[in-house]
Write a protein that holds these residues in place. Structure first.
Motif, PDB file in Angstrom:
ATOM      1  N   VAL A  54      18.264  13.195  96.336  1.00 12.27           N
ATOM      2  CA  VAL A  54      18.558  12.017  95.518  1.00 12.27           C
ATOM      3  C   VAL A  54      19.864  11.374  95.970  1.00 12.27           C
ATOM      4  O   VAL A  54      19.949  10.157  96.174  1.00 12.27           O
ATOM      5  CB  VAL A  54      18.623  12.384  94.020  1.00 12.27           C
ATOM      6  CG1 VAL A  54      19.069  11.185  93.189  1.00 12.27           C
ATOM      7  CG2 VAL A  54      17.265  12.886  93.535  1.00 12.27           C
ATOM      8  N   GLU A  55      20.900  12.174  96.114  1.00  8.57           N
ATOM      9  CA  GLU A  55      22.191  11.651  96.562  1.00  8.57           C
ATOM     10  C   GLU A  55      22.070  10.984  97.933  1.00  8.57           C
ATOM     11  O   GLU A  55      22.667   9.929  98.184  1.00  8.57           O
ATOM     12  CB  GLU A  55      23.222  12.789  96.619  1.00  8.57           C
ATOM     13  CG  GLU A  55      23.634  13.331  95.267  1.00  8.57           C
ATOM     14  CD  GLU A  55      24.808  12.555  94.667  1.00  8.57           C
ATOM     15  OE1 GLU A  55      25.280  11.601  95.312  1.00  8.57           O
ATOM     16  OE2 GLU A  55      25.242  12.911  93.564  1.00  8.57           O
ATOM     17  N   SER A  56      21.302  11.587  98.823  1.00  7.53           N
ATOM     18  CA  SER A  56      21.121  11.034 100.164  1.00  7.53           C
ATOM     19  C   SER A  56      20.408   9.688 100.105  1.00  7.53           C
ATOM     20  O   SER A  56      20.750   8.761 100.849  1.00  7.53           O
ATOM     21  CB  SER A  56      20.320  12.012 101.036  1.00  7.53           C
ATOM     22  OG  SER A  56      20.992  13.249 101.161  1.00  7.53           O
ATOM     23  N   ALA A  57      19.421   9.588  99.229  1.00  7.87           N
ATOM     24  CA  ALA A  57      18.696   8.328  99.076  1.00  7.87           C
ATOM     25  C   ALA A  57      19.606   7.237  98.527  1.00  7.87           C
ATOM     26  O   ALA A  57      19.560   6.084  98.982  1.00  7.87           O
ATOM     27  CB  ALA A  57      17.497   8.524  98.156  1.00  7.87           C
ATOM     28  N   ILE A  58      20.446   7.582  97.564  1.00  9.75           N
ATOM     29  CA  ILE A  58      21.384   6.608  96.992  1.00  9.75           C
ATOM     30  C   ILE A  58      22.328   6.085  98.074  1.00  9.75           C
ATOM     31  O   ILE A  58      22.557   4.867  98.206  1.00  9.75           O
ATOM     32  CB  ILE A  58      22.172   7.244  95.832  1.00  9.75           C
ATOM     33  CG1 ILE A  58      21.247   7.467  94.632  1.00  9.75           C
ATOM     34  CG2 ILE A  58      23.362   6.365  95.433  1.00  9.75           C
ATOM     35  CD1 ILE A  58      21.870   8.296  93.519  1.00  9.75           C
ATOM     36  N   LYS A  59      22.878   6.993  98.869  1.00  6.32           N
ATOM     37  CA  LYS A  59      23.755   6.576  99.955  1.00  6.32           C
ATOM     38  C   LYS A  59      23.018   5.673 100.943  1.00  6.32           C
ATOM     39  O   LYS A  59      23.549   4.641 101.382  1.00  6.32           O
ATOM     40  CB  LYS A  59      24.302   7.807 100.683  1.00  6.32           C
ATOM     41  CG  LYS A  59      25.308   8.612  99.879  1.00  6.32           C
ATOM     42  CD  LYS A  59      25.732   9.879 100.612  1.00  6.32           C
ATOM     43  CE  LYS A  59      26.553   9.576 101.848  1.00  6.32           C
ATOM     44  NZ  LYS A  59      27.037  10.835 102.489  1.00  6.32           N
TER      45      LYS A  59
END
Length: 404
Positions: free
Chosen positions: A111-116
């Motif tokens: 999720v964090e990677s997608a947000i970035k």
């Protein structure tokens, strides 16, 4: 000689952070749909480690792949190539239709990677002014426990006293396409949403919702991110839950069952427009894409498809849903779900759902309560018709129990 159950539980309470409230059972072994406690009692697992063990506990083919790879090479870091990563890319891309893959470890990391990634796409491709990118999310969402993620949670328990939080998120109601349309602005880069809200109590959107969502995201050049960490990989009776609505996300997040419960493995699936913005040194993970993870994930995907688990989830899910709806008790307010991702919502006057989960434990079934009055039912996808029928008898007995 095995220590008493009370010793295990007491030691956890003495030394561990109290961030969970598990049922009073200590598990020591698992096989297929069943787990056994330290005293030898057998239970049907109706949580599946939050859908991480879709393939069943200790699947022998995934276990064999893990043992073989662990004896060869476990970790190189991404400073070097390994002989498992390319094959993992090829196989998951062929299965899902993804054009680019970013391997990570936990679902929250995905999720964090997608947000970035979508923020970077927004600045470098869409032309959003630097520092102004906005992502739309839904109320009652659950996307993980990191500081970045809990900042856009509406669950007080998840966010209270953990701030300050990062800006850049707008919260709208789940299942309301008009609210999404009203929320989209020039600086909106993505809409992050679960196809079915799992932790919220297996909440399904109204028919046609995701078709409209896809239409709006396309029209406004907004990336649709579907968090399929729980719903994906067969749980709803399709490989991906998006297939029920005939749509394709721009970014798909997978985790949990991507390893069949053997190892933390997650992945961001997307296209070159989004993941192509990442350059060397801008994002990474020491363990992400390691050879052991890739070998395990390859085996987990293979058995899911070759052994017909996805189709079985559709058949047995329909059988279980129908059986739950037929239980003659005034305790149940609603039964809902898709595939083997189901929930029993109790009438508030029936009392807290946890006591029914404790009653289920006494009947040989392990399930999880959520949001006070809801019981989640999500057995491994390898469950048989006979096991479904066995479970229904015991669920009925537990729900008809008199607590007065």
């Amino acid at each position: 000689m095995m220590a008493p159950v009370t010793d295990f539980i007491a030691t956890e309470a003495r030394l561990g952070a109290q961030n969970y409230q598990p049922l009073g059972v200590v598990l020591s072994r698992g096989e297929g749909v069943f787990v056994w406690d330290t005293e030898g009692n057998r239970y049907l697992d109706c949580l599946s480690a939050y859908s991480a063990v879709n393939q069943g506990h200790c699947h022998p083919k995934i276990l064999a792949a893990m043992i073989e790879q662990a004896g060869r090479l476990t970790l190189t870091s991404r400073a070097f190539h390994n002989d498992q990563l390319a094959s993992f890319y090829e196989e998951i891309a062929a299965l899902t239709g993804a054009h680019k893959v970013l391997p990570m470890n936990s679902g929250a990391e995905a999720v964090e990677s997608a947000i970035k990634s979508v923020r970077k796409w927004g600045y470098e491709v869409k032309g959003v002014p630097d520092g102004q990118a906005e992502i739309i999310v839904c109320a009652d969402n659950f996307h993980g426990r990191t500081l970045g993620i809990v900042g856009f949670s509406t669950d007080a328990a998840a966010r209270d006293h953990f701030g300050p939080f990062a800006p850049g998120f707008r919260i709208i109601p789940f299942g309301d396409a008009s609210a999404l349309e009203a929320a989209i602005a020039p600086n909106t880069v993505a809409f992050l949403v679960e196809p079915i809200q799992g932790e919220a109590g297996v909440v399904l959107p109204p028919p046609g919702y995701f078709a409209k969502v896809r239409e709006l995201c396309t029209a406004h050049d907004v990336m649709l991110i579907l968090d399929e960490i729980q719903t994906g990989l067969g749980r709803t009776g399709r490989l991906l839950a998006e297939q029920h609505d005939g749509i394709e996300a721009d970014v798909t997040l997978l985790g949990k069952a991507l390893s069949g419960g053997f190892y933390p493995v997650s992945a961001v699936l997307s296209n070159n427009a989004v993941l192509g913005t990442l350059k060397p040194g801008q994002h990474g993970s020491t363990f992400g894409g390691n050879p052991l993870a890739c070998a395990v994930a390859r085996a987990a995907l293979r058995v899911l498809v070759e052994e017909g688990m996805i189709e079985n989830a559709a058949v047995q899910g329909a059988r279980l849903l129908d059986g739950l709806k037929r239980i003659p008790t005034n305790t149940i307010r609603e039964v809902r779900g898709r595939g083997l991702m189901l929930a029993i919502e109790l009438h508030p006057e029936a009392g807290d759902a946890r006591r029914y989960c404790e009653a289920l434990q006494g009947q040989g079934i392990l399930a999880k309560d959520t949001h006070g009055h809801t019981i989640r039912i999500a057995p491994p996808l390898v469950i048989s018709s006979d096991q479904v029928d066995w479970a229904l008898q015991r669920i009925e007995a537990a729900l008809r129990q008199d607590f007065s």
